[in-house]
Design a protein around this motif. Structure first.
Motif, PDB file in Angstrom:
ATOM      1  N   ASP A  32       0.812  -1.220   0.000  1.00 52.14           N
ATOM      2  CA  ASP A  32       0.000   0.000   0.000  1.00 52.14           C
ATOM      3  C   ASP A  32       0.841   1.262   0.000  1.00 52.14           C
ATOM      4  O   ASP A  32       0.322   2.363  -0.209  1.00 52.14           O
ATOM      5  CB  ASP A  32      -0.946   0.007   1.208  1.00 52.14           C
ATOM      6  CG  ASP A  32      -1.958  -1.110   1.134  1.00 52.14           C
ATOM      7  OD1 ASP A  32      -2.668  -1.201   0.118  1.00 52.14           O
ATOM      8  OD2 ASP A  32      -2.022  -1.917   2.087  1.00 52.14           O
ATOM      9  N   LEU A  33       2.124   1.129   0.246  1.00 52.55           N
ATOM     10  CA  LEU A  33       3.019   2.284   0.297  1.00 52.55           C
ATOM     11  C   LEU A  33       3.598   2.640  -1.066  1.00 52.55           C
ATOM     12  O   LEU A  33       4.304   3.648  -1.178  1.00 52.55           O
ATOM     13  CB  LEU A  33       4.139   2.037   1.304  1.00 52.55           C
ATOM     14  CG  LEU A  33       3.686   1.870   2.748  1.00 52.55           C
ATOM     15  CD1 LEU A  33       4.868   1.511   3.635  1.00 52.55           C
ATOM     16  CD2 LEU A  33       2.998   3.117   3.258  1.00 52.55           C
ATOM     17  N   ILE A  34       3.326   1.833  -2.055  1.00 53.57           N
ATOM     18  CA  ILE A  34       3.888   2.070  -3.397  1.00 53.57           C
ATOM     19  C   ILE A  34       3.059   3.106  -4.118  1.00 53.57           C
ATOM     20  O   ILE A  34       1.908   3.208  -4.063  1.00 53.57           O
ATOM     21  CB  ILE A  34       3.941   0.761  -4.203  1.00 53.57           C
ATOM     22  CG1 ILE A  34       4.865  -0.199  -3.490  1.00 53.57           C
ATOM     23  CG2 ILE A  34       4.376   1.012  -5.639  1.00 53.57           C
ATOM     24  CD1 ILE A  34       4.910  -1.591  -4.104  1.00 53.57           C
TER      25      ILE A  34
END
Length: 131
Positions: free
Chosen positions: A129-131
Motif C-alpha cells: 500500500d506504500l507504493i
C-alpha cells in the motif's frame, strides 16, 4: 503440520507473563520459515501504552535473530475462550507474513482452532500500500 509443540511453547511462555494489572496472561510462539521457534509473553506496564503483547514479543525476538517470515503463530491466553491477537499484533503479523501464515488459537494443546491470517485480517494494510 503438527502444531502441538508450538502450542506447548506458547503455554510455557504464558506462565512467564508479567500481568500485574490485568491478571490476563498470554503466551505466543512462532515458527519461522527457517524452522526456528521463538516464544514470548505479554509484559504489562503501569503506563498501559508501554505494554507489549505476547505475539509481538515472540515476533520481535525472531526478527532480532534475523528470522523474517512467520509460518505459524500459536496464541494461548484464556483457557475458556480463544484469545485472538489485537489489531496492533495483527498488523505486526502482516509485516512478517508471506500470505500463508497460520494463526493457531489455543485453549490448550488439545483444544485449538487454526485460522489463516487473511481470515483474521482481511484487507490488511501492507507495504504494498506504500507504493
Amino acid at each position: 503440520m503438527n502444531y502441538k509443540k508450538l502450542i506447548l511453547k506458547a503455554m510455557e511462555a504464558r506462565e512467564k507473563a508479567y500481568a500485574p494489572y490485568s491478571k490476563f496472561k498470554v503466551g505466543a510462539a512462532v515458527i519461522m520459515d527457517d524452522d526456528k521457534l521463538y516464544s514470548g509473553c505479554n509484559i504489562e506496564n503501569a503506563s498501559y501504552g508501554a505494554t507489549n503483547c505476547a505475539e509481538r514479543t515472540a515476533i520481535f525476538k525472531a526478527v532480532s535473530e534475523e528470522s523474517k517470515i512467520i509460518k505459524a503463530i500459536a496464541i494461548v491466553g484464556d483457557t475458556v475462550n480463544y484469545t485472538y491477537p489485537c489489531g496492533i499484533c495483527r498488523q505486526v503479523i502482516e509485516e512478517f507474513s508471506d500470505g500463508n501464515t497460520n494463526i493457531i488459537l489455543a485453549k490448550n494443546e488439545n483444544d485449538y482452532i487454526i485460522k489463516s491470517f487473511s481470515q483474521l485480517f482481511p484487507g490488511a494494510f501492507s507495504k504494498k500500500d506504500l507504493i
